[in-house]
Motif scaffolding. Structure first.
Motif, PDB file in Angstrom:
ATOM      1  N   ARG A   1      11.686  -5.944  -3.327  1.00 54.08           N
ATOM      2  CA  ARG A   1      12.784  -4.915  -4.313  1.00 54.08           C
ATOM      3  C   ARG A   1      13.099  -5.032  -6.145  1.00 54.08           C
ATOM      4  NH1 ARG A   1      15.627  -7.594   0.569  1.00 54.08           N
ATOM      5  NH2 ARG A   1      16.640  -8.892  -0.886  1.00 54.08           N
ATOM      6  N   GLU A   2      12.825  -6.035  -5.911  1.00 51.98           N
ATOM      7  CA  GLU A   2      12.997  -6.847  -7.954  1.00 51.98           C
ATOM      8  C   GLU A   2      11.596  -6.038  -8.427  1.00 51.98           C
ATOM      9  OE1 GLU A   2      14.167 -10.157 -10.667  1.00 51.98           O
ATOM     10  OE2 GLU A   2      13.162 -10.780  -8.266  1.00 51.98           O
ATOM     11  N   ILE A   3      10.805  -5.286  -8.207  1.00 49.09           N
ATOM     12  CA  ILE A   3       9.442  -4.620  -8.250  1.00 49.09           C
ATOM     13  C   ILE A   3       9.609  -3.552  -7.562  1.00 49.09           C
ATOM     14  CG2 ILE A   3       8.070  -7.132  -9.091  1.00 49.09           C
ATOM     15  CD1 ILE A   3       6.360  -6.067  -6.424  1.00 49.09           C
ATOM     16  N   GLY A   4      10.964  -3.225  -6.662  1.00 50.59           N
ATOM     17  CA  GLY A   4      10.606  -1.686  -6.952  1.00 50.59           C
ATOM     18  C   GLY A   4       9.435  -1.334  -5.599  1.00 50.59           C
ATOM     19  N   LEU A   5       9.250  -1.988  -4.569  1.00 48.20           N
ATOM     20  CA  LEU A   5       8.554  -2.088  -3.226  1.00 48.20           C
ATOM     21  C   LEU A   5      10.337  -1.938  -2.254  1.00 48.20           C
ATOM     22  CD1 LEU A   5       5.098  -3.821  -3.960  1.00 48.20           C
ATOM     23  CD2 LEU A   5       6.060  -1.197  -4.312  1.00 48.20           C
ATOM     24  N   GLU A   6       9.895  -0.527  -2.020  1.00 51.92           N
ATOM     25  CA  GLU A   6      10.724   0.044  -1.125  1.00 51.92           C
ATOM     26  C   GLU A   6      10.024   0.534   0.255  1.00 51.92           C
ATOM     27  OE1 GLU A   6      13.668  -0.570  -0.503  1.00 51.92           O
ATOM     28  OE2 GLU A   6      14.062  -0.737  -3.284  1.00 51.92           O
ATOM     29  N   PRO A   7      10.187  -0.477   1.276  1.00 48.39           N
ATOM     30  CA  PRO A   7       9.316  -0.310   2.813  1.00 48.39           C
ATOM     31  C   PRO A   7       9.521   1.656   3.636  1.00 48.39           C
ATOM     32  CG  PRO A   7      11.083  -1.898   2.911  1.00 48.39           C
ATOM     33  CD  PRO A   7      10.892  -1.391   1.834  1.00 48.39           C
ATOM     34  N   ASP A   8      10.254   1.831   3.029  1.00 46.21           N
ATOM     35  CA  ASP A   8      10.255   3.151   3.486  1.00 46.21           C
ATOM     36  C   ASP A   8       9.137   3.966   2.912  1.00 46.21           C
ATOM     37  OD1 ASP A   8      12.252   3.054   4.881  1.00 46.21           O
ATOM     38  OD2 ASP A   8      13.899   3.881   3.418  1.00 46.21           O
ATOM     39  N   ASP A   9       8.538   3.647   1.682  1.00 42.67           N
ATOM     40  CA  ASP A   9       7.409   3.665   0.944  1.00 42.67           C
ATOM     41  C   ASP A   9       6.528   3.938   0.198  1.00 42.67           C
ATOM     42  OD1 ASP A   9      10.008   6.706  -0.346  1.00 42.67           O
ATOM     43  OD2 ASP A   9      10.082   4.168  -1.733  1.00 42.67           O
ATOM     44  N   VAL A  10       6.475   2.494   0.715  1.00 46.11           N
ATOM     45  CA  VAL A  10       5.270   1.525   0.624  1.00 46.11           C
ATOM     46  C   VAL A  10       4.577   0.673   2.125  1.00 46.11           C
ATOM     47  CG1 VAL A  10       4.405  -0.342  -0.497  1.00 46.11           C
ATOM     48  CG2 VAL A  10       5.160   1.603  -1.685  1.00 46.11           C
ATOM     49  N   ASP A  11       3.934   0.383   2.469  1.00 45.33           N
ATOM     50  CA  ASP A  11       3.576  -0.631   3.554  1.00 45.33           C
ATOM     51  C   ASP A  11       3.636  -2.600   2.868  1.00 45.33           C
ATOM     52  OD1 ASP A  11       3.835   1.042   5.445  1.00 45.33           O
ATOM     53  OD2 ASP A  11       1.532   1.550   5.614  1.00 45.33           O
TER      54      ASP A  11
ATOM     55  N   ARG B   1       1.030  -1.144   0.000  1.00 45.83           N
ATOM     56  CA  ARG B   1       0.133   0.016   0.387  1.00 45.83           C
ATOM     57  C   ARG B   1       0.850   0.966  -0.165  1.00 45.83           C
ATOM     58  NH1 ARG B   1      -5.689  -0.992   2.230  1.00 45.83           N
ATOM     59  NH2 ARG B   1      -5.874  -3.243   2.652  1.00 45.83           N
ATOM     60  N   GLY B   2       0.938   2.131  -1.021  1.00 44.48           N
ATOM     61  CA  GLY B   2       1.557   3.265  -0.248  1.00 44.48           C
ATOM     62  C   GLY B   2       0.921   4.301  -2.072  1.00 44.48           C
ATOM     63  N   PRO B   3       1.757   5.434  -2.487  1.00 45.20           N
ATOM     64  CA  PRO B   3       1.523   6.212  -3.041  1.00 45.20           C
ATOM     65  C   PRO B   3       0.758   5.165  -4.901  1.00 45.20           C
ATOM     66  CG  PRO B   3       3.624   7.461  -2.364  1.00 45.20           C
ATOM     67  CD  PRO B   3       3.160   5.739  -1.502  1.00 45.20           C
ATOM     68  N   MET B   4      -0.001   5.978  -5.741  1.00 44.99           N
ATOM     69  CA  MET B   4      -0.429   5.234  -7.063  1.00 44.99           C
ATOM     70  C   MET B   4       0.936   5.435  -7.412  1.00 44.99           C
ATOM     71  SD  MET B   4      -2.490   3.019  -7.856  1.00 44.99           S
ATOM     72  CE  MET B   4      -3.744   3.766  -7.619  1.00 44.99           C
ATOM     73  N   PRO B   5       1.605   5.979  -7.697  1.00 42.38           N
ATOM     74  CA  PRO B   5       2.495   5.534  -8.733  1.00 42.38           C
ATOM     75  C   PRO B   5       3.767   5.057  -9.035  1.00 42.38           C
ATOM     76  CG  PRO B   5       1.837   8.130  -8.137  1.00 42.38           C
ATOM     77  CD  PRO B   5       1.856   7.257  -7.922  1.00 42.38           C
TER      78      PRO B   5
END
Length: 289
Positions: free
Chosen positions: A62-72, A10-14
């Motif tokens: 990580r491989e699909i670009g979801l970083e814990p700092d930006d996305v829950d 869950r995070g910013p749509m972009p």
């Protein structure tokens, strides 16, 4: 039954859309399905990714670009009883043109004059709740209203078989073939066709693209391909070569930012785009041969 494992971001749509685009690539391990939703507003998004085995979740996100700092991030097994609860309580019926996609729990929503599509939630893609599937149903309804009547239909990457079933309901005389690379999806297509009273109308086979004897030397008046942007581009020559003159192609599974590349692939092969619709950031394209 197989236990499903779920990664939820869950995070910013972009960021969520960018992760979805990365899933176009042949990542390992491949999930069995994934979906993107708005999460309370157009600016916030949620991606749900399901696996039929336990993945290395940290490495995959990580491989699909979801970083814990930006996305829950939430990662956990999804027990069978939870999946059933999600299908019964979390998924309302969906209207798309003259079609109504419903589960057993919402069968009372079907109104006179609608084409009812009984599809329960499960691991195969295509319950009508995703913008791509809804867009394809609305495109199907629209081309039927234009008096287009196909004799033969191919649902390429059928998932639950929803689009093949919809074609069987709206065009009782047409011949329909549904294919999917996943055997479980083909089994589900057959089961759903039986529940909807059109099992005898739909032939369903496991096929990787056009690599199957049943597809050799066959052409179609209408081809659905609700898959992903990358495969849509790769399969474009095969789709166009198997389209009858004057036929229609309905494409979806691509985001707005991926549309130009997909359109370029089909434009270059001589098809004419006759419609384009956007549902929650997802694009549905209709081409004429």
């Amino acid at each position: 039954m197989t236990t499903l494992w779920r990664i939820e971001g869950r995070g910013p749509m972009p960021i969520i859309r960018a992760a979805n685009a990365r899933l176009d690539d042949e990542l390992e391990p491949l999930p069995v399905s994934w979906s993107v939703f708005e999460d309370g507003s157009p600016e916030a998004g949620r991606i749900d990714i399901l696996f039929d085995h336990q993945p290395d979740a940290d490495a995959f996100v990580r491989e699909i670009g979801l970083e814990p700092d930006d996305v829950d991030i939430l990662f956990a097994p999804l027990p069978d009883e939870d999946w059933i609860a999600m299908s019964l309580e979390g998924l309302p019926s969906v209207e798309a043109g003259r079609f109504l996609v419903y589960g057993e729990h919402t069968s009372g929503d079907l109104a006179e004059g609608q084409f009812g599509l009984w599809i329960e939630a499960g691991p195969a893609f295509g319950t009508g709740h995703h913008g791509t599937t809804k867009g394809c149903l609305e495109a199907l309804d629209k081309i039927d209203r234009s008096d287009f009547r196909p004799a033969t239909v191919l649902d390429l990457g059928a998932g639950t078989g929803l689009l093949a079933i919809a074609a069987a309901k709206i065009w009782p005389a047409c011949e329909i073939l549904a294919t999917d690379i996943d055997e479980e999806s083909v089994i589900e297509t057959v089961e759903n066709a039986a529940k909807n009273g059109v099992k005898s109308r739909i032939e369903a086979v496991v096929a990787d693209g056009f690599h199957h004897p049943v597809l050799e030397a066959r052409s179609f008046d209408l081809i659905f391909a609700n898959i992903l942007a990358g495969p849509l581009i790769t399969l474009a020559p095969g789709i166009v070569s198997r389209l009858e003159k004057g036929g229609r192609v309905i494409l979806s599974g691509l985001l707005e930012e991926q549309s130009d590349k997909v359109e370029a692939a089909y434009d270059a092969l001589g098809l004419k785009r006759i419609d384009k619709a956007i549902q929650d950031g997802w694009v549905t394209l209709v081409y004429a041969g």
